[in-house]
Design an enzyme around this catalytic site. Structure first.
Site, PDB file in Angstrom:
ATOM      1  N   HIS A  17      -8.293   2.241   6.204  1.00 49.14           N
ATOM      2  CA  HIS A  17      -7.942   1.013   6.805  1.00 49.14           C
ATOM      3  C   HIS A  17      -8.828   0.635   7.974  1.00 49.14           C
ATOM      4  O   HIS A  17      -9.452  -0.768   8.086  1.00 49.14           O
ATOM      5  CB  HIS A  17      -6.346   0.875   7.502  1.00 49.14           C
ATOM      6  CG  HIS A  17      -5.418   1.325   6.286  1.00 49.14           C
ATOM      7  ND1 HIS A  17      -4.322   1.996   6.410  1.00 49.14           N
ATOM      8  CD2 HIS A  17      -5.227   0.665   4.997  1.00 49.14           C
ATOM      9  CE1 HIS A  17      -3.407   2.122   5.261  1.00 49.14           C
ATOM     10  NE2 HIS A  17      -3.788   1.245   4.537  1.00 49.14           N
ATOM     11  N   LYS A  41       7.575   0.026  -2.304  1.00 44.41           N
ATOM     12  CA  LYS A  41       7.326   1.370  -1.734  1.00 44.41           C
ATOM     13  C   LYS A  41       8.710   1.704  -1.072  1.00 44.41           C
ATOM     14  O   LYS A  41       9.471   1.055  -0.461  1.00 44.41           O
ATOM     15  CB  LYS A  41       6.231   1.442  -0.617  1.00 44.41           C
ATOM     16  CG  LYS A  41       4.879   0.977  -1.407  1.00 44.41           C
ATOM     17  CD  LYS A  41       3.857   1.173  -0.395  1.00 44.41           C
ATOM     18  CE  LYS A  41       2.416   0.886  -1.281  1.00 44.41           C
ATOM     19  NZ  LYS A  41       1.135   0.964  -0.401  1.00 44.41           N
ATOM     20  N   ARG A  91     -10.185   0.924  -3.082  1.00 38.80           N
ATOM     21  CA  ARG A  91     -10.664   2.397  -3.331  1.00 38.80           C
ATOM     22  C   ARG A  91     -11.104   2.807  -4.634  1.00 38.80           C
ATOM     23  O   ARG A  91     -12.268   3.259  -4.813  1.00 38.80           O
ATOM     24  CB  ARG A  91      -9.488   3.481  -3.070  1.00 38.80           C
ATOM     25  CG  ARG A  91      -9.199   3.340  -1.334  1.00 38.80           C
ATOM     26  CD  ARG A  91      -7.735   3.827  -1.153  1.00 38.80           C
ATOM     27  NE  ARG A  91      -6.757   3.154  -1.970  1.00 38.80           N
ATOM     28  CZ  ARG A  91      -5.601   3.091  -1.522  1.00 38.80           C
ATOM     29  NH1 ARG A  91      -5.185   4.141  -0.851  1.00 38.80           N
ATOM     30  NH2 ARG A  91      -4.637   2.304  -1.982  1.00 38.80           N
TER      31      ARG A  91
END
Ligand code: ADP
Length: 170
Positions: A17, A41, A91
């Site tokens: 991050h 989440k 990513r």
């Protein structure tokens, strides 16, 4: 002024991050890191305030970075502040489908007013995620390579460990 919003859970903030924030801060006049709740989440390890404080500390050398928290949709935050660009990190190919869906949803919901730009991860951080950091720390594994030292200490504390950095002990 060119302002970008970088939203995420940041539970906790990782070097991945921070790398995105650092690079985005060079592209925009101002970057707002927006700490949010992600209902997909499980319950967060850190409160929003704790996450905000950790990101402020981790980016204190960057004077065009602002850290805030928000309850709601990113595009509502953008609308309230007249911001038109969201920054996200990518990513691996596994991030792509999820990120593409959010980006297109945000574009639709904002009637074309908000676009998303992606920064690809630096290779050395491509394996890093907050959930991996939490998982490793929960077994008292070494997370010092993944997050700033003060973040690592705070994460270990949540799991009841006092794990010093290797090489730091007398
Ligand atoms: P969210 O819950 O919104 O997915 P995260 O905190 O997990 O929030 O991630 C925020 C953003 O940062 C996402 O766009 C994610 O793909 C990106 N990101 C997470 N880890 C990395 C990394 N190691 N390198 C680059 N981008 C990353």
């Amino acid at each position: 002024m060119k302002i970008g919003v970088y939203p995420g859970s940041f539970d906790p903030v990782t070097f991945g991050h921070i790398d995105v924030i650092r690079r985005a801060s060079k592209m925009f006049d101002e970057i707002i890191v927006l700490v949010m709740y992600n209902s997909a989440k499980s319950s967060p390890l850190f409160s929003k305030d704790e996450r905000v404080k950790m990101i402020i500390e981790a980016t204190k050398d960057l004077d065009n970075v602002i850290v805030e928290s928000f309850d709601g949709l990113t595009i509502d935050y953008c609308k309230s502040k007249d911001i038109h660009i969201i920054v996200r990190g990518l990513r691996a190919i596994t991030d792509f489908e999820y990120e593409l869906q959010i980006a297109q949803t945000n574009k639709e919901l904002s009637h074309g007013n908000v676009d998303t730009v992606f920064l690809t991860t630096s290779i050395k951080y491509s394996y890093l995620s907050s959930s991996t950091v939490r998982e490793i720390a929960s077994y008292n594994g070494d997370i010092y390579p993944c997050v700033p030292d003060f973040v690592a200490k705070a994460v270990y504390e949540k799991y009841g460990f006092n794990h010093e950095k290797q090489g730091d002990q007398g």
